[in-house]
Scaffold this motif. Structure first.
Motif, PDB file in Angstrom:
ATOM      1  N   GLU A 176       0.815  -1.220   0.000  1.00 16.76           N
ATOM      2  CA  GLU A 176       0.000   0.000   0.000  1.00 16.76           C
ATOM      3  C   GLU A 176       0.848   1.270   0.000  1.00 16.76           C
ATOM      4  OE1 GLU A 176      -4.159  -1.335   2.205  1.00 16.76           O
ATOM      5  OE2 GLU A 176      -2.423  -0.779   3.442  1.00 16.76           O
ATOM      6  N   LYS A 177       2.100   1.170   0.448  1.00 13.70           N
ATOM      7  CA  LYS A 177       2.968   2.343   0.472  1.00 13.70           C
ATOM      8  C   LYS A 177       3.210   2.903  -0.922  1.00 13.70           C
ATOM      9  CE  LYS A 177       5.425   1.220   4.758  1.00 13.70           C
ATOM     10  NZ  LYS A 177       6.746   0.999   5.395  1.00 13.70           N
ATOM     11  N   ALA A 178       3.063   2.067  -1.937  1.00 11.25           N
ATOM     12  CA  ALA A 178       3.277   2.523  -3.319  1.00 11.25           C
ATOM     13  C   ALA A 178       2.277   3.592  -3.719  1.00 11.25           C
ATOM     14  CB  ALA A 178       3.179   1.343  -4.278  1.00 11.25           C
ATOM     15  N   PHE A 179       1.132   3.645  -3.043  1.00 13.70           N
ATOM     16  CA  PHE A 179       0.084   4.583  -3.410  1.00 13.70           C
ATOM     17  C   PHE A 179       0.229   5.936  -2.716  1.00 13.70           C
ATOM     18  CE2 PHE A 179      -2.395   0.410  -3.568  1.00 13.70           C
ATOM     19  CZ  PHE A 179      -1.989   0.166  -4.870  1.00 13.70           C
ATOM     20  N   GLU A 180       1.179   6.052  -1.787  1.00 10.88           N
ATOM     21  CA  GLU A 180       1.384   7.307  -1.081  1.00 10.88           C
ATOM     22  C   GLU A 180       1.950   8.352  -2.035  1.00 10.88           C
ATOM     23  OE1 GLU A 180       3.896   6.330   2.190  1.00 10.88           O
ATOM     24  OE2 GLU A 180       2.370   5.109   3.211  1.00 10.88           O
ATOM     25  N   TYR A 181       1.618   9.603  -1.797  1.00 10.40           N
ATOM     26  CA  TYR A 181       1.976  10.679  -2.721  1.00 10.40           C
ATOM     27  C   TYR A 181       3.469  10.723  -3.015  1.00 10.40           C
ATOM     28  CZ  TYR A 181       2.712  15.348  -4.602  1.00 10.40           C
ATOM     29  OH  TYR A 181       3.101  16.400  -5.388  1.00 10.40           O
ATOM     30  N   ASN A 182       4.294  10.613  -1.983  1.00 11.87           N
ATOM     31  CA  ASN A 182       5.737  10.753  -2.163  1.00 11.87           C
ATOM     32  C   ASN A 182       6.463   9.425  -2.327  1.00 11.87           C
ATOM     33  OD1 ASN A 182       5.991  13.562  -2.133  1.00 11.87           O
ATOM     34  ND2 ASN A 182       5.896  13.626   0.093  1.00 11.87           N
ATOM     35  N   SER A 183       5.760   8.370  -2.628  1.00 10.80           N
ATOM     36  CA  SER A 183       6.429   7.075  -2.784  1.00 10.80           C
ATOM     37  C   SER A 183       7.345   7.086  -4.000  1.00 10.80           C
ATOM     38  CB  SER A 183       5.402   5.950  -2.913  1.00 10.80           C
ATOM     39  OG  SER A 183       4.720   6.034  -4.145  1.00 10.80           O
ATOM     40  N   ASP A 184       8.345   6.245  -3.962  1.00  7.79           N
ATOM     41  CA  ASP A 184       9.326   6.137  -5.030  1.00  7.79           C
ATOM     42  C   ASP A 184       8.658   5.744  -6.343  1.00  7.79           C
ATOM     43  OD1 ASP A 184      12.373   5.696  -5.673  1.00  7.79           O
ATOM     44  OD2 ASP A 184      11.334   3.931  -6.432  1.00  7.79           O
ATOM     45  N   ALA A 185       9.092   6.366  -7.438  1.00 14.99           N
ATOM     46  CA  ALA A 185       8.482   6.107  -8.744  1.00 14.99           C
ATOM     47  C   ALA A 185       8.662   4.659  -9.172  1.00 14.99           C
ATOM     48  CB  ALA A 185       9.080   7.047  -9.794  1.00 14.99           C
ATOM     49  N   ARG A 186       9.827   4.077  -8.866  1.00 23.26           N
ATOM     50  CA  ARG A 186      10.057   2.674  -9.233  1.00 23.26           C
ATOM     51  C   ARG A 186       9.118   1.760  -8.456  1.00 23.26           C
ATOM     52  NH1 ARG A 186      14.556   5.090  -8.269  1.00 23.26           N
ATOM     53  NH2 ARG A 186      14.896   4.093  -6.269  1.00 23.26           N
ATOM     54  N   LEU A 187       8.895   2.096  -7.180  1.00 21.59           N
ATOM     55  CA  LEU A 187       8.008   1.287  -6.352  1.00 21.59           C
ATOM     56  C   LEU A 187       6.603   1.281  -6.941  1.00 21.59           C
ATOM     57  CD1 LEU A 187       7.422  -0.308  -3.745  1.00 21.59           C
ATOM     58  CD2 LEU A 187       6.979   1.871  -2.614  1.00 21.59           C
ATOM     59  N   PHE A 188       6.110   2.452  -7.345  1.00 22.59           N
ATOM     60  CA  PHE A 188       4.763   2.518  -7.911  1.00 22.59           C
ATOM     61  C   PHE A 188       4.669   1.705  -9.201  1.00 22.59           C
ATOM     62  CE2 PHE A 188       1.556   4.588 -10.659  1.00 22.59           C
ATOM     63  CZ  PHE A 188       0.437   4.325  -9.874  1.00 22.59           C
ATOM     64  N   GLU A 189       5.681   1.808 -10.055  1.00 19.13           N
ATOM     65  CA  GLU A 189       5.638   1.070 -11.311  1.00 19.13           C
ATOM     66  C   GLU A 189       5.663  -0.438 -11.069  1.00 19.13           C
ATOM     67  OE1 GLU A 189       8.494   0.385 -15.177  1.00 19.13           O
ATOM     68  OE2 GLU A 189       8.058   2.447 -14.590  1.00 19.13           O
ATOM     69  N   ILE A 190       6.507  -0.877 -10.152  1.00 17.12           N
ATOM     70  CA  ILE A 190       6.618  -2.312  -9.883  1.00 17.12           C
ATOM     71  C   ILE A 190       5.344  -2.859  -9.263  1.00 17.12           C
ATOM     72  CG2 ILE A 190       7.792  -3.993  -8.398  1.00 17.12           C
ATOM     73  CD1 ILE A 190      10.390  -2.404  -8.956  1.00 17.12           C
ATOM     74  N   ILE A 191       4.792  -2.143  -8.286  1.00 16.85           N
ATOM     75  CA  ILE A 191       3.557  -2.595  -7.644  1.00 16.85           C
ATOM     76  C   ILE A 191       2.408  -2.595  -8.650  1.00 16.85           C
ATOM     77  CG2 ILE A 191       1.858  -2.124  -5.846  1.00 16.85           C
ATOM     78  CD1 ILE A 191       4.611  -3.196  -4.867  1.00 16.85           C
ATOM     79  N   SER A 192       2.359  -1.582  -9.503  1.00 23.02           N
ATOM     80  CA  SER A 192       1.322  -1.526 -10.539  1.00 23.02           C
ATOM     81  C   SER A 192       1.408  -2.742 -11.447  1.00 23.02           C
ATOM     82  CB  SER A 192       1.472  -0.250 -11.378  1.00 23.02           C
ATOM     83  OG  SER A 192       1.300   0.896 -10.590  1.00 23.02           O
ATOM     84  N   PHE A 193       2.630  -3.061 -11.852  1.00 24.85           N
ATOM     85  CA  PHE A 193       2.812  -4.222 -12.720  1.00 24.85           C
ATOM     86  C   PHE A 193       2.355  -5.502 -12.030  1.00 24.85           C
ATOM     87  CE2 PHE A 193       5.419  -7.942 -13.637  1.00 24.85           C
ATOM     88  CZ  PHE A 193       5.045  -8.176 -14.955  1.00 24.85           C
ATOM     89  N   ALA A 194       2.775  -5.699 -10.790  1.00 26.39           N
ATOM     90  CA  ALA A 194       2.447  -6.930 -10.078  1.00 26.39           C
ATOM     91  C   ALA A 194       0.937  -7.102  -9.935  1.00 26.39           C
ATOM     92  CB  ALA A 194       3.126  -6.930  -8.709  1.00 26.39           C
ATOM     93  N   LEU A 195       0.253  -6.023  -9.577  1.00 26.29           N
ATOM     94  CA  LEU A 195      -1.196  -6.096  -9.396  1.00 26.29           C
ATOM     95  C   LEU A 195      -1.914  -6.349 -10.726  1.00 26.29           C
ATOM     96  CD1 LEU A 195      -1.674  -3.173  -6.859  1.00 26.29           C
ATOM     97  CD2 LEU A 195      -2.075  -5.608  -6.412  1.00 26.29           C
ATOM     98  N   LEU A 196      -1.509  -5.632 -11.758  1.00 25.02           N
ATOM     99  CA  LEU A 196      -2.160  -5.803 -13.061  1.00 25.02           C
ATOM    100  C   LEU A 196      -1.836  -7.169 -13.660  1.00 25.02           C
ATOM    101  CD1 LEU A 196      -1.657  -2.241 -14.566  1.00 25.02           C
ATOM    102  CD2 LEU A 196      -3.820  -3.286 -13.851  1.00 25.02           C
ATOM    103  N   HIS A 197      -0.655  -7.677 -13.393  1.00 24.51           N
ATOM    104  CA  HIS A 197      -0.295  -9.017 -13.872  1.00 24.51           C
ATOM    105  C   HIS A 197      -1.265 -10.065 -13.317  1.00 24.51           C
ATOM    106  CE1 HIS A 197       2.383 -12.275 -15.215  1.00 24.51           C
ATOM    107  NE2 HIS A 197       2.076 -12.849 -14.066  1.00 24.51           N
ATOM    108  N   LEU A 198      -1.517  -9.985 -12.012  1.00 20.73           N
ATOM    109  CA  LEU A 198      -2.451 -10.926 -11.389  1.00 20.73           C
ATOM    110  C   LEU A 198      -3.882 -10.683 -11.885  1.00 20.73           C
ATOM    111  CD1 LEU A 198      -1.098 -10.896  -7.718  1.00 20.73           C
ATOM    112  CD2 LEU A 198      -0.808 -12.705  -9.430  1.00 20.73           C
ATOM    113  N   HIS A 199      -4.222  -9.426 -12.070  1.00 21.10           N
ATOM    114  CA  HIS A 199      -5.573  -9.067 -12.535  1.00 21.10           C
ATOM    115  C   HIS A 199      -5.842  -9.640 -13.927  1.00 21.10           C
ATOM    116  CE1 HIS A 199      -9.031  -6.621 -13.652  1.00 21.10           C
ATOM    117  NE2 HIS A 199      -8.348  -6.129 -14.670  1.00 21.10           N
ATOM    118  N   PHE A 200      -4.943  -9.423 -14.855  1.00 21.85           N
ATOM    119  CA  PHE A 200      -5.166  -9.873 -16.234  1.00 21.85           C
ATOM    120  C   PHE A 200      -5.082 -11.389 -16.348  1.00 21.85           C
ATOM    121  CE2 PHE A 200      -3.727  -5.472 -17.416  1.00 21.85           C
ATOM    122  CZ  PHE A 200      -4.938  -5.093 -17.974  1.00 21.85           C
TER     123      PHE A 200
END
Length: 346
Positions: A176-200
């Motif tokens: 959930e930290k990936a969604f925080e405003y100041n979270s690291d850009a790499r963290l957001f991209e990686i978490i986004s990928f992981a979640l969407l990978h499972l979703h699709f």
């Protein structure tokens, strides 16, 4: 405001805070702050590093292009770097940002007498305002060394935090930290990928090629690392051939440029915003129409495929959190992506 270590190094080596080299290092190392939204960008810094390192070691004549590239690639996180920084990218960036004359472009051509392509550091840049060029070159090397160590420590902290989670609740909390405003850009991209990978992966699709039918799960792939030279594509969804780009901005120019990079092919976007998908589209379209003709805006808007915001990602995470198996899979994907991102699998 520059990072503290940049100012400390400048004082140590008597580098003026008004100089181009100080301003450039300060701007390029903003990603040292763990809470910074800036992405680290190492190619230009590493080109500057190896050129200054030459000068500090008494090699004022420069080195061959091949040797400089080999040294850049041997540095932490540098194995995938390309030759653009030494060719023109570093000079172009300094020219755009500071409007300096050519003699102050960091990367200068060098003649080693063997006909090979060679480069050396600009002494004019290092001696701006009467500064000692050896001291300034040492400042560059020392500052970048510290920067590398800081981002290495930061990324190790992220990876260790995820690896050390001992319960499903702890894992979800780190994600959930990936969604925080100041979270690291790499963290957001990686978490986004992981979640969407499972979703699709939930979806089965049937394809027919040359009269041969096959049924497979949708599969999302990353095209590379967050600073990869990938032409604006971060994920690819097979077998549908959908392209995804991850971003944190709502500036319409960024989106339209992404479309242009791939000959105006449709793109899906993952955007770090709490706005709804509909509101994102409205804001981009409204801002674009303030500067561009309506028919051109309509063309670009038609190229938007799917849009996923933090809202959709949180919904996927809620679904994942209901299954221990899915949480374990999510954790594994995130860890492996981080290891790839940081070169731990090279």
């Amino acid at each position: 405001m520059s990072s503290l270590f940049v100012h400390e190094e400048a004082e140590k080596f008597s580098v003026s805070t008004d100089s181009v080299i100080y301003k450039y290092i300060a701007r390029k190392t903003k990603a040292s702050d763990r809470d910074s939204k800036a992405r680290r960008s190492l190619g230009n810094l590493y080109a500057l590093y190896v050129l200054c390192d030459d000068y500090v070691k008494g090699n004022s004549k420069g080195s061959s292009f091949t040797e400089l590239m080999a040294r850049m690639k041997s540095m932490p996180f540098g194995s995938k770097l390309q030759n653009h920084p030494l060719d023109n990218r570093l000079n172009d960036e300094v020219r755009r940002q500071y409007g300096v004359s050519e003699d102050m472009f960091p990367v200068q051509p060098a003649d080693l007498g063997n006909g090979k392509k060679a480069r050396k550091i600009s002494v004019s840049l290092l001696s701006e305002g009467g500064m000692n060029p050896i001291d300034v070159a040492s400042y560059v090397v020392s500052s970048i060394d510290r920067y590398i160590q800081i981002i290495d420590d930061n990324q190790t902290a992220y990876l260790k935090e995820i690896e050390d989670t001992s319960s499903d609740k702890d894992t979800i909390g780190v994600i959930e930290k990936a969604f925080e405003y100041n979270s690291d850009a790499r963290l957001f991209e990686i978490i986004s990928f992981a979640l969407l990978h499972l979703h699709f992966r939930q979806t089965l699709v049937t394809t027919i090629i040359n009269d041969e039918q096959s049924t497979d799960h949708l599969c999302l792939y990353r095209t590379g690392r967050t600073n990869a030279n990938d032409g604006g594509i971060d994920f690819v969804l097979k077998p549908l051939g959908k392209f995804f780009q991850v971003t944190e901005t709502l500036d319409f120019k960024k989106y339209f440029l992404d479309f242009d990079k791939i000959n105006r092919f449709s793109l899906s976007f993952v955007i770090k915003t709490d706005l709804s998908e509909a509101d994102v589209r409205k804001e981009i379209e409204a801002n674009a129409k303030k500067e561009l003709k309506e028919d051109l805006v309509d063309l670009y808007i038609s190229l938007f495929d799917e849009i996923y915001t933090v809202n959709e990602l949180k919904e996927i995470l809620t679904w994942v959190s209901q299954s221990h198996e899915l949480i374990s899979q999510l954790k594994e994907i995130v860890i492996n992506c981080f290891k790839l991102e940081y070169g731990l699998l090279d």
